[in-house]
Write a protein that holds these residues in place. Structure first.
Motif, mmCIF file in Angstrom:
data_model
loop_
_atom_site.group_PDB
_atom_site.id
_atom_site.type_symbol
_atom_site.label_atom_id
_atom_site.label_comp_id
_atom_site.label_asym_id
_atom_site.label_seq_id
_atom_site.Cartn_x
_atom_site.Cartn_y
_atom_site.Cartn_z
ATOM 1 N N GLU A 146 61.318 28.505 49.292
ATOM 2 C CA GLU A 146 62.233 27.750 50.070
ATOM 3 C C GLU A 146 61.788 26.225 50.452
ATOM 4 O OE1 GLU A 146 63.833 29.901 53.405
ATOM 5 O OE2 GLU A 146 63.303 31.894 52.684
ATOM 6 N N ILE A 147 60.514 26.100 50.573
ATOM 7 C CA ILE A 147 59.949 24.987 50.691
ATOM 8 C C ILE A 147 60.366 23.704 49.468
ATOM 9 C CG2 ILE A 147 57.850 23.407 50.855
ATOM 10 C CD1 ILE A 147 56.563 26.086 52.351
ATOM 11 N N VAL A 148 60.064 24.484 48.282
ATOM 12 C CA VAL A 148 60.590 23.730 47.243
ATOM 13 C C VAL A 148 62.141 23.359 47.389
ATOM 14 C CG1 VAL A 148 60.780 23.417 44.750
ATOM 15 C CG2 VAL A 148 58.610 24.545 46.034
ATOM 16 N N LYS A 149 62.702 24.326 47.503
ATOM 17 C CA LYS A 149 64.290 24.130 47.591
ATOM 18 C C LYS A 149 64.804 23.242 48.496
ATOM 19 C CE LYS A 149 68.636 26.862 48.863
ATOM 20 N NZ LYS A 149 68.857 28.380 49.404
ATOM 21 N N ALA A 150 63.920 23.029 49.732
ATOM 22 C CA ALA A 150 64.568 22.273 50.762
ATOM 23 C C ALA A 150 63.929 20.760 50.725
ATOM 24 C CB ALA A 150 64.017 22.795 52.205
ATOM 25 N N THR A 151 62.940 20.618 49.698
ATOM 26 C CA THR A 151 62.169 19.210 49.818
ATOM 27 C C THR A 151 62.292 18.587 48.692
ATOM 28 O OG1 THR A 151 60.233 20.240 49.722
ATOM 29 C CG2 THR A 151 61.083 20.001 52.039
ATOM 30 N N TYR A 152 62.594 19.103 47.630
ATOM 31 C CA TYR A 152 62.401 18.684 46.205
ATOM 32 C C TYR A 152 63.031 17.332 46.060
ATOM 33 C CZ TYR A 152 66.920 20.049 44.067
ATOM 34 O OH TYR A 152 68.157 20.334 43.719
ATOM 35 N N PHE A 153 64.389 17.332 46.531
ATOM 36 C CA PHE A 153 65.349 16.030 46.454
ATOM 37 C C PHE A 153 65.159 15.084 47.508
ATOM 38 C CE2 PHE A 153 67.547 19.151 49.104
ATOM 39 C CZ PHE A 153 67.967 18.722 50.066
ATOM 40 N N ASP A 154 63.798 14.966 48.141
ATOM 41 C CA ASP A 154 63.500 13.919 49.111
ATOM 42 C C ASP A 154 64.455 13.548 50.158
ATOM 43 O OD1 ASP A 154 61.658 11.963 49.682
ATOM 44 O OD2 ASP A 154 62.361 10.330 48.491
ATOM 45 N N PRO A 155 64.695 14.735 50.958
ATOM 46 C CA PRO A 155 65.836 14.420 51.981
ATOM 47 C C PRO A 155 65.107 13.701 53.033
ATOM 48 C CG PRO A 155 65.053 16.581 52.211
ATOM 49 C CD PRO A 155 64.395 16.057 51.016
ATOM 50 N N GLU B 132 47.297 30.828 55.056
ATOM 51 C CA GLU B 132 47.492 29.699 53.921
ATOM 52 C C GLU B 132 48.994 29.146 53.589
ATOM 53 O OE1 GLU B 132 46.055 33.363 51.362
ATOM 54 O OE2 GLU B 132 46.977 33.549 53.123
ATOM 55 N N GLY B 133 49.883 30.137 54.001
ATOM 56 C CA GLY B 133 51.252 29.595 53.997
ATOM 57 C C GLY B 133 51.657 28.445 54.978
ATOM 58 N N ARG B 134 50.957 28.494 56.125
ATOM 59 C CA ARG B 134 51.218 27.444 57.065
ATOM 60 C C ARG B 134 50.535 26.071 56.874
ATOM 61 N NH1 ARG B 134 50.387 30.604 63.101
ATOM 62 N NH2 ARG B 134 51.577 32.375 62.368
ATOM 63 N N ASP B 135 49.414 26.395 56.188
ATOM 64 C CA ASP B 135 48.628 25.071 55.702
ATOM 65 C C ASP B 135 49.318 24.574 54.538
ATOM 66 O OD1 ASP B 135 46.658 25.400 57.388
ATOM 67 O OD2 ASP B 135 45.104 26.564 55.791
ATOM 68 N N GLU B 136 50.030 25.231 53.610
ATOM 69 C CA GLU B 136 51.036 24.754 52.501
ATOM 70 C C GLU B 136 52.200 23.787 53.270
ATOM 71 O OE1 GLU B 136 50.927 24.014 49.522
ATOM 72 O OE2 GLU B 136 49.063 25.252 49.002
ATOM 73 N N LEU B 137 52.905 24.606 54.277
ATOM 74 C CA LEU B 137 53.776 24.040 54.991
ATOM 75 C C LEU B 137 53.373 22.677 55.817
ATOM 76 C CD1 LEU B 137 57.116 24.138 55.872
ATOM 77 C CD2 LEU B 137 56.196 25.447 57.718
ATOM 78 N N TYR B 138 52.425 22.841 56.506
ATOM 79 C CA TYR B 138 51.958 21.536 57.230
ATOM 80 C C TYR B 138 51.723 20.215 56.120
ATOM 81 C CZ TYR B 138 50.548 24.690 60.823
ATOM 82 O OH TYR B 138 50.698 25.842 61.774
ATOM 83 N N LYS B 139 51.019 20.604 55.017
ATOM 84 C CA LYS B 139 50.884 19.695 53.872
ATOM 85 C C LYS B 139 52.199 18.946 53.642
ATOM 86 C CE LYS B 139 49.735 20.882 49.631
ATOM 87 N NZ LYS B 139 48.907 21.774 48.833
ATOM 88 N N HIS B 140 53.372 19.818 53.365
ATOM 89 C CA HIS B 140 54.439 19.186 53.035
ATOM 90 C C HIS B 140 55.213 18.376 54.209
ATOM 91 C CE1 HIS B 140 54.227 20.141 48.993
ATOM 92 N NE2 HIS B 140 53.977 21.802 49.469
ATOM 93 N N MET B 141 55.024 18.773 55.346
ATOM 94 C CA MET B 141 55.519 18.286 56.555
ATOM 95 C C MET B 141 54.821 16.622 56.601
ATOM 96 S SD MET B 141 55.516 21.356 59.305
ATOM 97 C CE MET B 141 55.625 20.132 60.456
ATOM 98 N N ASN C 80 54.777 10.773 55.993
ATOM 99 C CA ASN C 80 53.996 9.674 55.354
ATOM 100 C C ASN C 80 55.126 8.836 54.345
ATOM 101 O OD1 ASN C 80 52.029 10.401 56.613
ATOM 102 N ND2 ASN C 80 50.949 11.315 54.719
ATOM 103 N N SER C 81 56.062 9.707 53.807
ATOM 104 C CA SER C 81 57.251 9.069 52.969
ATOM 105 C C SER C 81 58.221 8.264 53.739
ATOM 106 C CB SER C 81 57.807 10.105 52.170
ATOM 107 O OG SER C 81 58.775 10.643 52.805
ATOM 108 N N GLY C 82 58.096 8.286 55.062
ATOM 109 C CA GLY C 82 59.059 7.572 55.997
ATOM 110 C C GLY C 82 60.290 8.574 56.214
ATOM 111 N N ASN C 83 60.460 9.719 55.874
ATOM 112 C CA ASN C 83 61.201 10.637 56.041
ATOM 113 C C ASN C 83 60.889 11.456 57.643
ATOM 114 O OD1 ASN C 83 63.283 9.842 54.066
ATOM 115 N ND2 ASN C 83 62.113 11.064 52.727
ATOM 116 N N SER C 84 61.609 12.343 58.033
ATOM 117 C CA SER C 84 61.505 12.891 59.102
ATOM 118 C C SER C 84 61.645 14.474 59.239
ATOM 119 C CB SER C 84 62.582 12.471 60.288
ATOM 120 O OG SER C 84 62.726 10.983 60.241
#
Length: 499
Positions: free
Chosen positions: A154-163, A178-187, A192-196
């Motif tokens: 779901e993380i991939v599904k929700a973020t791959y298109f740079d929303p 471990e899963g939380r750490d992955e999610l934090y990394k993507h947050m 950092n990309s300027g998105n929210s």
């Protein structure tokens, strides 16, 4: 001065006579993690569900980068640059990993009316590799993966298109560390990309650590927006609840002698490929904790005790010699169980709150002719829904209409009403606000004092340390150690045994 990405203006939404969101306005800036907090039923998920097209907008507007948006579904929201990672499962059974990732956006792989599955799988494989989730195979059916891995998809599904906006709705409560750490990394990557990121969580230390800005809702009303660096946990509790949260949180006692009387004996329990050779005794009036990483097998232990693991080996025996091999026998002999996977295993979504609360107690509620009066049923349901402070119109309301935390209250109300002697609680406070957490801990402590025996399975280390007489640590499907209740016990004591 930060640049505004999203304006929420005068937003309202009602369900029947329930006003879920009332005239709420606030801004989300570019390049920030903006937390949205409040007690269960405060309107957080309702608001973000309108933003992401899951619910229709009642009234008011969302303005994204200066343009008003009115998404009618999640695909439309994605096309506007808004996505969501939900609390419960957001993938569809029967589809492959790749089909789930590109659900609603398959047209990019369709040429002359024919879907190019190979190209879809290839693209999904690239994304999974980029995210570091290589062990998940694009062509596999999603059902081959556990709850945690499906959340990673779901993380991939929700973020791959740079929303531009990603809503993370109570997702961390469903994940291991471990899963939380992955999610934090993507947050962090999104910020950092300027998105929210709009981040919904009941874990206040997590909110303070991971967010830049916090908006507080209470009973569907906007209360305040604050900078995370300017407030404390107590400030947030006060803003959420509207008063000071006082009284004991965890248990305050140490050194109490646990009874020698064994009420449940688990011997050599094995579920092939998941847990191996698990043995322990549960004592009368004991609160026994199980901790470990998500894949440690601890969640399967609860199912095995309740007779819900059909390929289980070994024995689960009560003090009177009764063997627990199936769910009806467990319920008949006063064992209760709440699953981590609430929506699929703990509640009947398309039935009323009343029906859900009464379900395990139907024998006790019926007369000799096996007839149950509606009046008796309603009285019973009202009593325990009220005891658990379920926010509802009445007990005729469908469980599917409730917030995640209120669904959890219904699950607990059901087993309190049943008055079981042995209670197996898997992730009992998942998705529950600070005040209700405190109520649940006090309720568990009261049950313990009444001589009831509780097994609590949790990925929240502090609640294990704060509540349990004894903690069993699982690793790789086996018991890896045991810790007694102690004032000096800390999270590191548990972590060293877990990893």
């Amino acid at each position: 001065m930060s640049e505004v990405r999203l304006q929420v203006k005068n937003l309202c939404k009602s369900f029947g006579i329930t006003k879920a969101v009332q005239n709420v306005s606030f801004n989300v800036n570019k390049g920030e993690v903006h937390a949205l907090i409040g007690e269960n039923g405060s309107g957080k998920s309702t608001l973000t569900n309108m933003l992401t097209g899951i619910y229709s907008i009642g009234s008011g507007t969302f303005i994204l980068d200066g343009k008003e948006i009115h998404p009618k579904n999640q695909v439309e929201a994605n096309n506007e640059g808004v996505s969501i990672i939900v609390q419960e499962l957001g993938t569809l059974s029967g589809l492959t990993v790749a089909e789930n990732i590109f659900l609603g956006h398959e047209e990019q792989f369709v040429h002359f009316g024919i879907k190019n599955t190979k190209a879809m799988n290839r693209k999904a494989t690239e994304l999974l590799k980029k995210y570091g989730f290589d062990r998940i195979k694009a062509s596999d059916i999603i059902d081959n993966y556990n709850f945690e891995d499906r959340k990673l998809v779901e993380i991939v599904k929700a973020t791959y298109f740079d929303p531009k906006i990603v809503v993370v709705d109570e997702t961390t409560t469903a994940l291991s560390q471990e899963g939380r750490d992955e999610l934090y990394k993507h947050m962090d990557r999104i910020r950092n990309s300027g998105n929210s990121v709009i981040f919904i969580s009941h874990d206040l230390p997590e909110v303070l650590e991971k967010s830049d800005t916090i908006t507080i809702l209470r009973d569907g009303i906007y209360i305040d927006t604050v900078k995370s660096a300017d407030v404390t946990e107590d400030d947030l509790k006060r803003l959420m609840v509207g008063r000071e949260v006082t009284g004991d949180y965890y248990r305050a006692d140490y050194g109490e002698k646990v009874s020698d009387e064994v009420v449940l004996s688990v011997k050599n329990v094995t579920v092939p490929g998941i847990i191996s050779d698990i043995s322990f005794d549960l004592h009368k009036g004991e609160m026994l904790g199980f901790g470990g990483l998500s894949e440690s097998g601890m969640h399967e232990v609860g199912k095995a005790i309740f007779g819900a693991s059909y390929d289980r080996e070994g024995t689960v025996t009560l003090a009177d010699g009764t063997q627990i091999n199936d769910i009806p026998t467990a319920i008949k002999h006063s064992i209760a169980y709440t699953s981590k996977d609430r929506d699929n295993e703990s509640v009947v979504m398309n039935q009323s709150i009343g029906d859900n609360i009464c379900l395990p107690s139907l024998d006790e509620l019926s007369n000799k002719a096996h007839f149950i009066s509606d009046k008796k049923k309603k009285k019973f349901a009202n009593k325990y829904a009220k005891q658990m402070s379920v926010k509802m119109v009445n007990t005729d309301q469908f469980v599917s209409d409730l917030s995640g935390g209120n669904k959890q209250k219904v699950v607990l109300a059901r087993w309190i009403g049943k008055d079981s002697d042995i209670i197996v609680l898997d992730s009992p406070t998942r998705g529950i606000d600070i005040k209700v957490k405190q109520d649940i801990y006090q309720l568990m402590n009261q049950m313990r004092k009444e001589g009831k025996s509780i097994i609590m399975i949790s990925e929240e280390l502090m609640e294990l340390i704060g509540m349990c007489d004894r903690i069993i640590i699982m690793k790789d499907g086996k018991i890896n150690g045991e810790l007694e209740r102690n004032q000096d016990l800390n999270e590191n004591s548990l972590i060293t045994m877990m990893v």
